[in-house]
Scaffold this motif. Structure first.
Motif, PDB file in Angstrom:
ATOM      1  N   LYS A  52       4.600  24.734  -1.945  1.00  0.00           N
ATOM      2  CA  LYS A  52       6.023  24.568  -1.730  1.00  0.00           C
ATOM      3  C   LYS A  52       6.532  23.530  -2.722  1.00  0.00           C
ATOM      4  O   LYS A  52       5.888  22.515  -2.933  1.00  0.00           O
ATOM      5  N   PRO A  53       7.684  23.753  -3.331  1.00  0.00           N
ATOM      6  CA  PRO A  53       8.205  22.772  -4.274  1.00  0.00           C
ATOM      7  C   PRO A  53       8.483  21.431  -3.595  1.00  0.00           C
ATOM      8  O   PRO A  53       8.913  21.378  -2.453  1.00  0.00           O
ATOM      9  N   THR A  54       8.200  20.362  -4.304  1.00  0.00           N
ATOM     10  CA  THR A  54       8.507  19.030  -3.808  1.00  0.00           C
ATOM     11  C   THR A  54       9.551  18.417  -4.726  1.00  0.00           C
ATOM     12  O   THR A  54      10.046  19.064  -5.637  1.00  0.00           O
ATOM     13  N   ASP A  55       9.832  17.169  -4.496  1.00  0.00           N
ATOM     14  CA  ASP A  55      10.820  16.487  -5.316  1.00  0.00           C
ATOM     15  C   ASP A  55      10.194  15.827  -6.539  1.00  0.00           C
ATOM     16  O   ASP A  55      10.843  15.074  -7.222  1.00  0.00           O
ATOM     17  N   ARG A  56       8.901  16.123  -6.805  1.00  0.00           N
ATOM     18  CA  ARG A  56       8.217  15.526  -7.950  1.00  0.00           C
ATOM     19  C   ARG A  56       7.613  16.608  -8.851  1.00  0.00           C
ATOM     20  O   ARG A  56       7.424  17.730  -8.419  1.00  0.00           O
ATOM     21  N   ILE A  57       7.299  16.184 -10.055  1.00  0.00           N
ATOM     22  CA  ILE A  57       6.614  17.064 -11.007  1.00  0.00           C
ATOM     23  C   ILE A  57       5.682  16.212 -11.853  1.00  0.00           C
ATOM     24  O   ILE A  57       5.957  15.044 -12.109  1.00  0.00           O
ATOM     25  N   ALA A  58       4.573  16.783 -12.267  1.00  0.00           N
ATOM     26  CA  ALA A  58       3.597  16.062 -13.086  1.00  0.00           C
ATOM     27  C   ALA A  58       3.989  16.117 -14.559  1.00  0.00           C
ATOM     28  O   ALA A  58       4.492  17.132 -15.034  1.00  0.00           O
ATOM     29  N   VAL A  59       3.750  15.013 -15.247  1.00  0.00           N
ATOM     30  CA  VAL A  59       3.969  14.929 -16.696  1.00  0.00           C
ATOM     31  C   VAL A  59       2.728  14.268 -17.285  1.00  0.00           C
ATOM     32  O   VAL A  59       2.268  13.246 -16.779  1.00  0.00           O
ATOM     33  N   ILE A  60       2.185  14.836 -18.353  1.00  0.00           N
ATOM     34  CA  ILE A  60       1.007  14.275 -19.003  1.00  0.00           C
ATOM     35  C   ILE A  60       1.458  13.301 -20.073  1.00  0.00           C
ATOM     36  O   ILE A  60       2.228  13.647 -20.963  1.00  0.00           O
ATOM     37  N   GLN A  61       0.963  12.078 -19.994  1.00  0.00           N
ATOM     38  CA  GLN A  61       1.233  11.073 -21.019  1.00  0.00           C
ATOM     39  C   GLN A  61       0.115  11.189 -22.061  1.00  0.00           C
ATOM     40  O   GLN A  61      -0.977  10.679 -21.866  1.00  0.00           O
ATOM     41  N   GLY A  62       0.393  11.863 -23.135  1.00  0.00           N
ATOM     42  CA  GLY A  62      -0.609  12.187 -24.127  1.00  0.00           C
ATOM     43  C   GLY A  62      -1.363  11.008 -24.707  1.00  0.00           C
ATOM     44  O   GLY A  62      -2.554  11.095 -24.979  1.00  0.00           O
ATOM     45  N   ARG A  63      -0.709   9.885 -24.862  1.00  0.00           N
ATOM     46  CA  ARG A  63      -1.380   8.740 -25.476  1.00  0.00           C
ATOM     47  C   ARG A  63      -2.483   8.172 -24.604  1.00  0.00           C
ATOM     48  O   ARG A  63      -3.367   7.477 -25.075  1.00  0.00           O
ATOM     49  N   TYR A  64      -2.451   8.431 -23.283  1.00  0.00           N
ATOM     50  CA  TYR A  64      -3.492   7.939 -22.392  1.00  0.00           C
ATOM     51  C   TYR A  64      -4.519   9.013 -22.031  1.00  0.00           C
ATOM     52  O   TYR A  64      -5.523   8.721 -21.393  1.00  0.00           O
ATOM     53  N   CYS A  65      -4.260  10.247 -22.396  1.00  0.00           N
ATOM     54  CA  CYS A  65      -5.115  11.370 -22.023  1.00  0.00           C
ATOM     55  C   CYS A  65      -6.430  11.340 -22.802  1.00  0.00           C
ATOM     56  O   CYS A  65      -6.444  11.202 -24.026  1.00  0.00           O
ATOM     57  N   LEU A  66      -7.536  11.481 -22.076  1.00  0.00           N
ATOM     58  CA  LEU A  66      -8.853  11.484 -22.717  1.00  0.00           C
ATOM     59  C   LEU A  66      -9.059  12.708 -23.598  1.00  0.00           C
ATOM     60  O   LEU A  66      -9.865  12.681 -24.519  1.00  0.00           O
ATOM     61  N   ALA A  67      -8.332  13.789 -23.325  1.00  0.00           N
ATOM     62  CA  ALA A  67      -8.460  14.996 -24.133  1.00  0.00           C
ATOM     63  C   ALA A  67      -7.971  14.776 -25.557  1.00  0.00           C
ATOM     64  O   ALA A  67      -8.311  15.534 -26.463  1.00  0.00           O
ATOM     65  N   ALA A  84       6.433  23.371 -15.848  1.00  0.00           N
ATOM     66  CA  ALA A  84       7.365  22.781 -14.891  1.00  0.00           C
ATOM     67  C   ALA A  84       7.843  23.767 -13.831  1.00  0.00           C
ATOM     68  O   ALA A  84       8.028  23.391 -12.676  1.00  0.00           O
ATOM     69  N   ASP A  85       8.026  25.006 -14.194  1.00  0.00           N
ATOM     70  CA  ASP A  85       8.522  25.994 -13.235  1.00  0.00           C
ATOM     71  C   ASP A  85       7.494  26.358 -12.178  1.00  0.00           C
ATOM     72  O   ASP A  85       7.848  26.870 -11.118  1.00  0.00           O
ATOM     73  N   VAL A  86       6.215  26.088 -12.447  1.00  0.00           N
ATOM     74  CA  VAL A  86       5.147  26.470 -11.525  1.00  0.00           C
ATOM     75  C   VAL A  86       4.596  25.275 -10.757  1.00  0.00           C
ATOM     76  O   VAL A  86       4.143  25.409  -9.624  1.00  0.00           O
ATOM     77  N   CYS A  87       4.664  24.088 -11.334  1.00  0.00           N
ATOM     78  CA  CYS A  87       4.115  22.876 -10.714  1.00  0.00           C
ATOM     79  C   CYS A  87       4.785  22.603  -9.376  1.00  0.00           C
ATOM     80  O   CYS A  87       6.006  22.625  -9.268  1.00  0.00           O
ATOM     81  N   THR A  88       3.967  22.337  -8.341  1.00  0.00           N
ATOM     82  CA  THR A  88       4.493  22.053  -7.004  1.00  0.00           C
ATOM     83  C   THR A  88       4.621  20.562  -6.737  1.00  0.00           C
ATOM     84  O   THR A  88       5.159  20.170  -5.704  1.00  0.00           O
ATOM     85  N   GLY A  89       4.083  19.718  -7.620  1.00  0.00           N
ATOM     86  CA  GLY A  89       4.172  18.274  -7.435  1.00  0.00           C
ATOM     87  C   GLY A  89       3.218  17.726  -6.396  1.00  0.00           C
ATOM     88  O   GLY A  89       3.476  16.686  -5.805  1.00  0.00           O
ATOM     89  N   CYS A  90       2.098  18.403  -6.166  1.00  0.00           N
ATOM     90  CA  CYS A  90       1.159  17.975  -5.122  1.00  0.00           C
ATOM     91  C   CYS A  90       0.461  16.661  -5.474  1.00  0.00           C
ATOM     92  O   CYS A  90       0.032  15.931  -4.592  1.00  0.00           O
ATOM     93  N   GLY A  91       0.321  16.337  -6.762  1.00  0.00           N
ATOM     94  CA  GLY A  91      -0.258  15.063  -7.176  1.00  0.00           C
ATOM     95  C   GLY A  91      -1.764  15.039  -7.310  1.00  0.00           C
ATOM     96  O   GLY A  91      -2.342  13.989  -7.589  1.00  0.00           O
ATOM     97  N   ILE A  92      -2.423  16.157  -7.127  1.00  0.00           N
ATOM     98  CA  ILE A  92      -3.881  16.187  -7.237  1.00  0.00           C
ATOM     99  C   ILE A  92      -4.327  15.876  -8.658  1.00  0.00           C
ATOM    100  O   ILE A  92      -5.294  15.152  -8.864  1.00  0.00           O
TER     101      ILE A  92
END
Length: 111
Positions: free
Chosen positions: A33-48, A77-85
């Protein structure tokens, strides 16, 4: 003596203060279910960026919410549910996943 990571140590203290802890929920449960949040990747901190890491894309419970482009994870963004996992499982020393308020894109109509 058991080995505890810095993230595990500090997250043990922050759990009682989280919004979900006050609401009586133990942890975020993905219910698609959609929440009021969305995940964003901060590339400069990403180990990838500097080595191989795909933890967030592998652990995301929503099919298609995260993908890899040029070796880096990208949130759809259109698919992310914002679960935070993805934020919880990020192994980077400084968490590369940021949860921000989700604002639906404005729909433009022609006049």
């Amino acid at each position: 003596m058991s080995s505890v990571s810095r993230r595990e140590f500090f997250s043990a203290f922050s759990r009682p203060f989280s919004r979900r802890a006050h609401e009586g929920e133990a942890s975020p449960v993905p219910d698609n279910k959609p929440t009021d949040r969305i995940a964003v990747i901060q590339g400069r901190y990403c180990l990838a960026l500097t080595s191989f890491c795909s933890t967030c894309t592998e652990r995301c419970p929503v099919p298609g919410a995260m993908k890899k482009e040029r070796g880096l994870p990208v949130v759809v963004a259109d698919v992310c549910t914002g679960c935070g996992i993805c934020q919880e499982v990020c192994p980077a020393p400084r968490n590369a996943v940021l949860m921000i308020p989700h604002r639906p894109s404005p729909s433009y109509t022609s006049a």
